[in-house]
Motif scaffolding. Structure first.
Motif, PDB file in Angstrom:
ATOM      1  N   TYR A 195      10.034  -6.919  -4.494  1.00 56.05           N
ATOM      2  CA  TYR A 195       8.831  -6.177  -4.089  1.00 56.05           C
ATOM      3  C   TYR A 195       9.138  -5.136  -3.014  1.00 56.05           C
ATOM      4  O   TYR A 195       8.241  -4.682  -2.313  1.00 56.05           O
ATOM      5  CB  TYR A 195       7.761  -7.161  -3.577  1.00 56.05           C
ATOM      6  N   ASP A 196      10.426  -4.761  -2.884  1.00 56.58           N
ATOM      7  CA  ASP A 196      10.805  -3.763  -1.868  1.00 56.58           C
ATOM      8  C   ASP A 196      10.009  -2.471  -2.039  1.00 56.58           C
ATOM      9  O   ASP A 196       9.659  -1.826  -1.065  1.00 56.58           O
ATOM     10  CB  ASP A 196      12.311  -3.435  -1.976  1.00 56.58           C
ATOM     11  N   GLU A 197       9.733  -2.096  -3.298  1.00 54.17           N
ATOM     12  CA  GLU A 197       9.040  -0.815  -3.549  1.00 54.17           C
ATOM     13  C   GLU A 197       7.527  -0.977  -3.602  1.00 54.17           C
ATOM     14  O   GLU A 197       6.805  -0.011  -3.826  1.00 54.17           O
ATOM     15  CB  GLU A 197       9.496  -0.223  -4.885  1.00 54.17           C
ATOM     16  N   THR A 198       7.040  -2.207  -3.442  1.00 54.71           N
ATOM     17  CA  THR A 198       5.588  -2.418  -3.489  1.00 54.71           C
ATOM     18  C   THR A 198       5.116  -3.110  -2.202  1.00 54.71           C
ATOM     19  O   THR A 198       4.819  -2.454  -1.216  1.00 54.71           O
ATOM     20  CB  THR A 198       5.174  -3.223  -4.755  1.00 54.71           C
ATOM     21  N   LEU A 199       5.105  -4.435  -2.164  1.00 55.70           N
ATOM     22  CA  LEU A 199       4.532  -5.164  -1.027  1.00 55.70           C
ATOM     23  C   LEU A 199       5.237  -4.891   0.300  1.00 55.70           C
ATOM     24  O   LEU A 199       4.650  -5.066   1.371  1.00 55.70           O
ATOM     25  CB  LEU A 199       4.546  -6.676  -1.296  1.00 55.70           C
ATOM     26  N   PHE A 200       6.521  -4.481   0.229  1.00 55.90           N
ATOM     27  CA  PHE A 200       7.250  -4.227   1.478  1.00 55.90           C
ATOM     28  C   PHE A 200       7.381  -2.741   1.778  1.00 55.90           C
ATOM     29  O   PHE A 200       8.203  -2.330   2.586  1.00 55.90           O
ATOM     30  CB  PHE A 200       8.630  -4.920   1.427  1.00 55.90           C
ATOM     31  N   ASP A 201       6.546  -1.937   1.135  1.00 54.36           N
ATOM     32  CA  ASP A 201       6.561  -0.490   1.358  1.00 54.36           C
ATOM     33  C   ASP A 201       5.200  -0.087   1.941  1.00 54.36           C
ATOM     34  O   ASP A 201       4.176  -0.157   1.254  1.00 54.36           O
ATOM     35  CB  ASP A 201       6.824   0.213   0.014  1.00 54.36           C
ATOM     36  N   ARG A 202       5.215   0.327   3.206  1.00 56.77           N
ATOM     37  CA  ARG A 202       3.953   0.648   3.888  1.00 56.77           C
ATOM     38  C   ARG A 202       3.155   1.730   3.162  1.00 56.77           C
ATOM     39  O   ARG A 202       1.929   1.642   3.078  1.00 56.77           O
ATOM     40  CB  ARG A 202       4.225   1.116   5.328  1.00 56.77           C
ATOM     41  N   ALA A 203       3.864   2.737   2.645  1.00 59.92           N
ATOM     42  CA  ALA A 203       3.158   3.835   1.968  1.00 59.92           C
ATOM     43  C   ALA A 203       2.486   3.319   0.686  1.00 59.92           C
ATOM     44  O   ALA A 203       1.342   3.668   0.394  1.00 59.92           O
ATOM     45  CB  ALA A 203       4.139   4.965   1.635  1.00 59.92           C
ATOM     46  N   TRP A 204       3.194   2.475  -0.050  1.00 62.68           N
ATOM     47  CA  TRP A 204       2.620   1.912  -1.281  1.00 62.68           C
ATOM     48  C   TRP A 204       1.370   1.090  -0.937  1.00 62.68           C
ATOM     49  O   TRP A 204       0.327   1.203  -1.601  1.00 62.68           O
ATOM     50  CB  TRP A 204       3.661   1.042  -1.999  1.00 62.68           C
ATOM     51  N   LEU A 205       1.464   0.287   0.120  1.00 63.93           N
ATOM     52  CA  LEU A 205       0.328  -0.556   0.522  1.00 63.93           C
ATOM     53  C   LEU A 205      -0.874   0.310   0.898  1.00 63.93           C
ATOM     54  O   LEU A 205      -2.007   0.014   0.501  1.00 63.93           O
ATOM     55  CB  LEU A 205       0.718  -1.460   1.701  1.00 63.93           C
TER      56      LEU A 205
END
Ligand SMILES: *Cc1c(COP(=O)(O)O)cnc(C)c1O
Length: 353
Positions: A323-333
């Protein structure tokens, strides 16, 4: 294929599965002490440590065994299943081990890291628009293409040996047996197929333990809605960004009767708690592990309030690097409307006050 050859193939595949099991070690039960909760001990079963990175390693092994021993999976047949990703990763890994071709049917919002992993294992990924019934698509393709439908949602609770065979509950209880926490106050887990909560709830009764089972569920998920009124026709009131749990409908493996409590957790808190787990354990775990942590903290606060001592056990369900590119990405969140800082503040308040 002639019956003798078919039997030889079956024996070879079952032997390969038995050897895979013998080569694998059990997962760690990690202890965690939080200063705000004196006299209360937390344990987390690290299911991310399986070769395929999640608790679905256990399920995938069981589903292949179940299909093979029921005569539903034959030589030269491909396999297919619907998944939010973790199961597909494990099923693709076993397919490669056993020399079978696997197709995963998943929602198109599945974390890209999972899709890459499944494809790198040599499997085919079919992405369906989010909201469409992936299980129905997998079922139809199985019928039209002559594939074996592993059917995790239909069979998880049946394919798992609930009385033993080192299922997740037996493993936890055995690992706790030597200490003062042989009977934890609670075991907290999520519900996707419902297989884990069913296995834990049944096993605790079977072993005559007073330990209770709590399901940690995204707010408004179908398990929570259905469990309140014991209505299997319930549907989710809200979608979730947490993959693996928070199903839109009551899956066949959701057994309400063996679950003592359901804690509903907002996505922002689940995700923030996944970030918190990284600072507590030094590595990343997925969103459903965060949901579990929030439920544990709420239960621990109640225990502290009533002066109860004891222990809580929960699961670290899958690896967080997916989830590096989703849940752990502030911009994605931010793009998904998640207020991470509010979530982090809420989790930190649960841990202190
Ligand atoms: C499947 C899954 C769960 C829930 O487990 P079930 O046994 O299917 O109910 C929780 N977290 C993750 C990451 C999962 O993939």
């Amino acid at each position: 294929m002639n019956p003798a050859l078919d039997r030889r193939w079956l024996h070879a595949v079952l032997a390969e599965l038995a050897q895979e099991s013998a080569r694998s070690a059990d997962t760690h039960l990690l202890r965690l002490d939080l200063p705000a909760f004196p006299g209360i001990r937390f344990y987390f079963k690290d299911e991310a440590a399986h070769p395929t990175g999640s608790l679905k390693h256990r399920l995938a092994r069981s589903l292949y065994l179940y299909a093979l021993c029921n005569g539903r999976l034959r030589a030269d047949q491909g396999v297919i299943d619907a998944s939010s990703g973790s199961t597909a990763i494990s099923e693709a890994w076993f397919a490669r081990l056993l020399g079978m071709h696997f197709t995963a049917v998943m929602p198109d919002c599945t974390a890209p890291g999972k899709v890459r992993l499944i494809r790198s294992l040599g499997a085919n990924c079919v992405l369906v628009p989010n909201g469409l019934d992936a299980s129905a698509v997998a079922h139809e393709r199985a019928a039209s293409e002559g594939l074996c439908y592993l059917d995790q949602f239909g069979l998880a609770e049946r394919a798992t040996d609930w009385r033993g065979n080192n299922n997740i509950a037996e493993s936890i209880i055995d690992q706790m047996a030597l200490g003062a926490d042989a009977a934890p106050a609670w075991i907290v887990c999520g519900a996707g197929t419902g297989g884990t909560s069913a296995t834990i709830g049944r096993y605790l009764r079977y072993r005559r333990l007073d330990t209770r089972t709590c399901v940690a569920e995204p707010s408004g998920g179908a398990f929570a809605v259905g469990w309140q009124c014991r209505d299997r026709a319930s549907v989710a009131r809200a979608p979730t960004l947490v993959e693996g749990i928070g199903r839109p409908r009551v899956e066949p493996g959701f057994l309400f009767e063996v679950v003592d409590r359901v804690e509903e957790v907002d996505d922002a808190q689940s995700i923030a708690a996944a970030w918190r787990l990284e600072s507590l354990f030094g590595r990343r775990y997925g969103g459903s592990s965060g949901t579990n942590l929030v439920a544990c903290l709420r239960l621990a606060r109640e225990m502290r309030q009533t002066g109860a001592q004891g222990s809580l056990v929960s699961l670290l369900c899958d690896r967080g690097d997916r989830y590096d590119e989703t849940l752990f990405d502030r911009a994605w969140l931010a793009g998904q409307g998640i207020d991470l800082d509010a979530g982090l503040a809420a989790v930190s308040a649960l841990e202190t006050e």
